[in-house]
Structures are given as C-alpha cells and as structure tokens.
Design a protein around this motif. Structure first.
Motif, PDB file in Angstrom:
ATOM      1  N   GLY A  72     -63.031 -34.866 -36.394  1.00 27.47           N
ATOM      2  CA  GLY A  72     -63.560 -36.201 -36.659  1.00 27.47           C
ATOM      3  C   GLY A  72     -62.733 -36.953 -37.677  1.00 27.47           C
ATOM      4  O   GLY A  72     -62.434 -38.142 -37.499  1.00 27.47           O
ATOM      5  N   LEU A  73     -62.330 -36.277 -38.752  1.00 31.99           N
ATOM      6  CA  LEU A  73     -61.528 -36.957 -39.765  1.00 31.99           C
ATOM      7  C   LEU A  73     -60.123 -37.243 -39.244  1.00 31.99           C
ATOM      8  O   LEU A  73     -59.525 -38.267 -39.585  1.00 31.99           O
ATOM      9  CB  LEU A  73     -61.455 -36.125 -41.037  1.00 31.99           C
ATOM     10  CG  LEU A  73     -60.756 -36.822 -42.213  1.00 31.99           C
ATOM     11  CD1 LEU A  73     -61.489 -38.106 -42.593  1.00 31.99           C
ATOM     12  CD2 LEU A  73     -60.654 -35.905 -43.414  1.00 31.99           C
ATOM     13  N   ASP A  78     -56.314 -41.411 -37.777  1.00 32.08           N
ATOM     14  CA  ASP A  78     -55.513 -42.108 -36.769  1.00 32.08           C
ATOM     15  C   ASP A  78     -55.806 -43.604 -36.813  1.00 32.08           C
ATOM     16  O   ASP A  78     -54.895 -44.440 -36.797  1.00 32.08           O
ATOM     17  CB  ASP A  78     -55.825 -41.575 -35.372  1.00 32.08           C
ATOM     18  CG  ASP A  78     -55.230 -40.200 -35.124  1.00 32.08           C
ATOM     19  OD1 ASP A  78     -54.302 -39.820 -35.855  1.00 32.08           O
ATOM     20  OD2 ASP A  78     -55.713 -39.514 -34.196  1.00 32.08           O
ATOM     21  N   THR A  79     -57.089 -43.946 -36.871  1.00 34.89           N
ATOM     22  CA  THR A  79     -57.490 -45.354 -36.940  1.00 34.89           C
ATOM     23  C   THR A  79     -57.008 -45.986 -38.236  1.00 34.89           C
ATOM     24  O   THR A  79     -56.512 -47.120 -38.248  1.00 34.89           O
ATOM     25  CB  THR A  79     -59.019 -45.471 -36.838  1.00 34.89           C
ATOM     26  OG1 THR A  79     -59.449 -44.890 -35.598  1.00 34.89           O
ATOM     27  CG2 THR A  79     -59.457 -46.926 -36.888  1.00 34.89           C
ATOM     28  N   GLY A  80     -57.158 -45.235 -39.340  1.00 34.31           N
ATOM     29  CA  GLY A  80     -56.731 -45.763 -40.631  1.00 34.31           C
ATOM     30  C   GLY A  80     -55.239 -46.016 -40.687  1.00 34.31           C
ATOM     31  O   GLY A  80     -54.790 -47.049 -41.190  1.00 34.31           O
ATOM     32  N   LEU A  81     -54.441 -45.097 -40.142  1.00 37.86           N
ATOM     33  CA  LEU A  81     -52.988 -45.286 -40.141  1.00 37.86           C
ATOM     34  C   LEU A  81     -52.596 -46.466 -39.258  1.00 37.86           C
ATOM     35  O   LEU A  81     -51.649 -47.197 -39.567  1.00 37.86           O
ATOM     36  CB  LEU A  81     -52.299 -44.006 -39.667  1.00 37.86           C
ATOM     37  CG  LEU A  81     -52.445 -42.788 -40.587  1.00 37.86           C
ATOM     38  CD1 LEU A  81     -51.755 -41.579 -39.971  1.00 37.86           C
ATOM     39  CD2 LEU A  81     -51.907 -43.065 -41.974  1.00 37.86           C
ATOM     40  N   GLY A 171     -58.694 -51.920 -53.195  1.00 41.75           N
ATOM     41  CA  GLY A 171     -58.187 -50.600 -52.891  1.00 41.75           C
ATOM     42  C   GLY A 171     -56.682 -50.536 -53.052  1.00 41.75           C
ATOM     43  O   GLY A 171     -55.984 -51.570 -53.044  1.00 41.75           O
ATOM     44  N   ALA A 172     -56.160 -49.346 -53.215  1.00 44.67           N
ATOM     45  CA  ALA A 172     -54.717 -49.160 -53.273  1.00 44.67           C
ATOM     46  C   ALA A 172     -54.087 -49.676 -51.984  1.00 44.67           C
ATOM     47  O   ALA A 172     -54.724 -49.733 -50.934  1.00 44.67           O
ATOM     48  CB  ALA A 172     -54.400 -47.685 -53.482  1.00 44.67           C
ATOM     49  N   ILE A 173     -52.811 -50.041 -52.053  1.00 44.36           N
ATOM     50  CA  ILE A 173     -52.147 -50.618 -50.888  1.00 44.36           C
ATOM     51  C   ILE A 173     -52.133 -49.652 -49.715  1.00 44.36           C
ATOM     52  O   ILE A 173     -52.083 -50.062 -48.555  1.00 44.36           O
ATOM     53  CB  ILE A 173     -50.714 -51.060 -51.258  1.00 44.36           C
ATOM     54  CG1 ILE A 173     -50.055 -51.855 -50.131  1.00 44.36           C
ATOM     55  CG2 ILE A 173     -49.860 -49.870 -51.650  1.00 44.36           C
ATOM     56  CD1 ILE A 173     -50.743 -53.154 -49.810  1.00 44.36           C
ATOM     57  N   ASN A 174     -52.216 -48.343 -49.976  1.00 42.36           N
ATOM     58  CA  ASN A 174     -52.204 -47.357 -48.886  1.00 42.36           C
ATOM     59  C   ASN A 174     -53.598 -46.906 -48.482  1.00 42.36           C
ATOM     60  O   ASN A 174     -53.738 -45.944 -47.726  1.00 42.36           O
ATOM     61  CB  ASN A 174     -51.363 -46.138 -49.275  1.00 42.36           C
ATOM     62  CG  ASN A 174     -51.973 -45.357 -50.432  1.00 42.36           C
ATOM     63  OD1 ASN A 174     -52.923 -45.817 -51.074  1.00 42.36           O
ATOM     64  ND2 ASN A 174     -51.428 -44.181 -50.708  1.00 42.36           N
TER      65      ASN A 174
END
Length: 370
Positions: A72-73, A78-81, A171-174
């Motif tokens: 799940g994570l 994948d979506t976050g990247l 949030g941080a840029i990453n």
C-alpha cells in the motif's frame, strides 16, 4: 545516513503476547534498518526533483533485510513521486532547477508495542541551485521531521506502512502534497499578492539606514540565516505551541531595528513585545502580526510577491479560509527579481518563492514591505 538511535531505545524483547510464534527481539540492527528505509524514501523523493536526464531506480524498493515497503505504501509513494515530477515541471516553468542534493537521515526515537513500531526521524537536505538566471544563491536547505509506522509481518520482517510529516508550515520541497484550491468568499485583513512573475520593480530605498532612522535589512537577513537551523537560546521556541515561524520573523525584525511596542495585555495587537516571561500575541501569531504591522503602518502590503526585497515578509493562507497560517522572511533577492525566504517550522534556508508557489498554487499569499 547517521543513526542516532541504539538498542537502548527499544525494549530488549518486543512486547508481543506470550506464545506467539512470531515473537522476536528488537535489536540495534533493526533500528538501523528503520533508518535505512527512511533514508532511502527521502532520497528517492529528492532525486525526482533533480535536473537529470535519467531517473535512477528507487532505493526504497531495492533494500534487503529486516524492513521493506508495504504494498500500500509503495503505491502511495508511486503517486507521490509522480506529483513531485509535476512539481519539477512547475519549477522549470518558473525558471528553477536543482543539479545536486545531499540528504542525511537520523533516527531520533523508536518505540515498539506489540507488532507495531513507531519511528521518528530527522531529515537534513541541501539542494544545489542550477544557474539558470545566473544569480541564484548556491544552495537551499531544510530540516524536516517525519514519523514512520511499521508493522511486523508473519514472515518476521517489518513493513513500513506509513510516513507522515511532523512540522508546521509549508512542507519541504520534496514532500509530496496535493495543493488545496482557495474557495469561497474571503474577508481578509490586508491585500493578497499576485504570484505572477515578474513583478514590477519595487526596490527599497537605499538611503534608509539605521544611522538616519531606517532599518538594517542586512542585519535581519544575517540573523535569520544564522539561526534558521540552530535556534537562538535567548528566545523561547514555540514549535510545540502552534509553530515557531512568526516568533522567528519577529526576532529577525528586532535584530534589524524594530523596537518593542510595550504593553500589558498580550492580546492587544497594537502592541508588539517579548520578555523573559511572556510576549504579545502579535510577536508569535501570524494573523496578529499582520494586524499589528498594518494597523501601526510598520509594514505595507505589496501587490506582487516578486516585489519582495531583503527584510520583507511573506505570509501564506494555505486553504483560503481567511486565516494566515505561516510567516517567512526574505533573506536574498536575485538580480532577476526572485526573492528567497528563510523560516522556522520545517526549518528552511533560502527557499525560492517560485518553489513555494509551485508546491502550493492554490494558496493565498501576502507580501509585506517592512
């Protein structure tokens, strides 16, 4: 990666119910494995933002040993990247890119209860700006705190099931984040600023100096860049009481010549003060600071965020609800008219306004000439 935790942070035996076949000892190697997967995930996120032709294989999916990503994570990352790739495109359109990065991760605390583990880590990342306009600063940097959740699977391996940011402010840029568009009718104190680049030139008069009654904007920037990561022990921190961002800009403004406006009622926004036992709400509250500065004319609204110069303040209303959520101070301005801000709450050094807008295109911004 550095691992600050040791086996002493964990019980000598995970607190599972007696008789379960998967009971096992949590040792220092497991703590190190927690740190490795946190480090790998954060480096994966940062690498997506770099100006490179090829994308390296994800580090977090290639780790062996005691810890792995849950399915799940893995999908969530994948979506976050993918969202970070979109952010990289936004940055490119705004004239910003990064050529290199260094990320260090340390484990601050690890606790195990039954077949669950909670691990807190600190990330320190420095990115190198690509010279596109030619006058960017060399680097930008931040420290960010994360909480990781693990579960112990039947095979005896830990699975990372979640990772959450622990800081207030942008949030941080990453950090993958879905921007929230501003909605509804907003009744605000102060005027929102345009985020269109470039803004018309609105530089500060160069003849205003402390010697003739002006402010020392260089001193404001120097103070902020000295204490962005290592806090000044002369002041209280408010990170556990709603965030330290406005406290930090107040300190910086005072370092550059702002004088206390003393009072006895902490809620009187017309006053602005700090002492050993207390402080005015306007010293630490984002909204109260804006009310104070506009009502006393210590600052005026700028019409565009790209008009900001050294010593000017940027505030954000993340979701457009009329309440300001975060404060930052400009500590560098490029010759091409891009301000770079430094702030507390996700402690950050010289982050470009362009990168903030690319991360939060739906936020409402307020720019103040001090």
């Amino acid at each position: 990666m550095t691992v600050a935790a040791t086996a002493a942070l964990l019980p000598t035996s995970a607190a599972f119910a007696a008789g379960k076949p998967d009971s096992r000892t949590a040792d220092s190697a497991t703590v190190e494995a927690f740190g490795r997967i946190a480090d790998a995930i954060l480096k994966d996120r940062t690498s997506v933002l770099l100006d490179t032709r090829s994308t390296a294989d994800r580090k977090a999916t290639r780790l062996d040993g005691k810890v792995r990503l849950s399915s799940g994570l893995s999908r969530a990352e994948d979506t976050g990247l993918s969202s970070l790739k979109t952010r990289k495109e936004w940055l490119a359109a705004l004239g910003e890119a990064y050529t290199a990065a260094e990320t260090r991760t340390s484990v601050d605390k690890a606790t195990v209860k039954g077949n669950r583990a909670t691990v807190r880590v600190t990330e320190t990342t420095e990115l190198t700006y690509k010279k596109i306009r030619g006058d960017e600063p060399s680097t930008t940097g931040f420290t960010a705190h994360h909480e990781l959740s693990f579960s112990l699977g039947r095979g005896g391996n830990w699975e990372l099931t979640g990772i959450r940011p622990q800081d207030d402010g942008p949030g941080a840029i990453n950090e993958p984040r879905t921007a929230v568009a501003a909605t509804g009718s907003i009744d605000l104190n102060g005027s929102p600023a345009s985020t269109r680049y470039p803004g018309s030139r609105n530089s500060k008069p160069k003849n205003l100096t402390p010697a003739n009654g002006g402010l020392d904007y260089k001193a404001m920037a120097a103070y902020a860049e000295k204490y962005w990561r290592n806090y000044n022990p002369a002041y209280r921190s408010f990170n556990v009481a709603g965030g330290d961002c406005t406290n930090f800009i107040s300190q910086s403004l005072k370092a550059g010549g702002w004088k206390d406006v003393p009072g006895s009622d902490t809620s009187d926004y017309r006053k602005w003060w700090y002492n050993k036992s207390s402080q005015s709400d306007s010293w630490v509250g984002a909204n109260e600071w804006a009310w104070h500065t506009l009502s006393t004319k210590r600052a005026t609204n700028l019409s565009n965020v790209y008009q900001m110069d050294v010593g000017d303040i940027l505030q954000m209303d993340f979701d457009g609800d009329g309440s300001k959520d975060h404060s930052m101070i400009t500590t560098y301005r490029s010759r091409m008219g891009v301000p770079y801000v430094t702030y507390h709450s996700t402690n950050t050094y010289r982050k470009s306004v362009a990168s903030i807008i690319a991360s939060y295109p739906g936020a409402v911004y307020y720019a103040y000439r001090t």
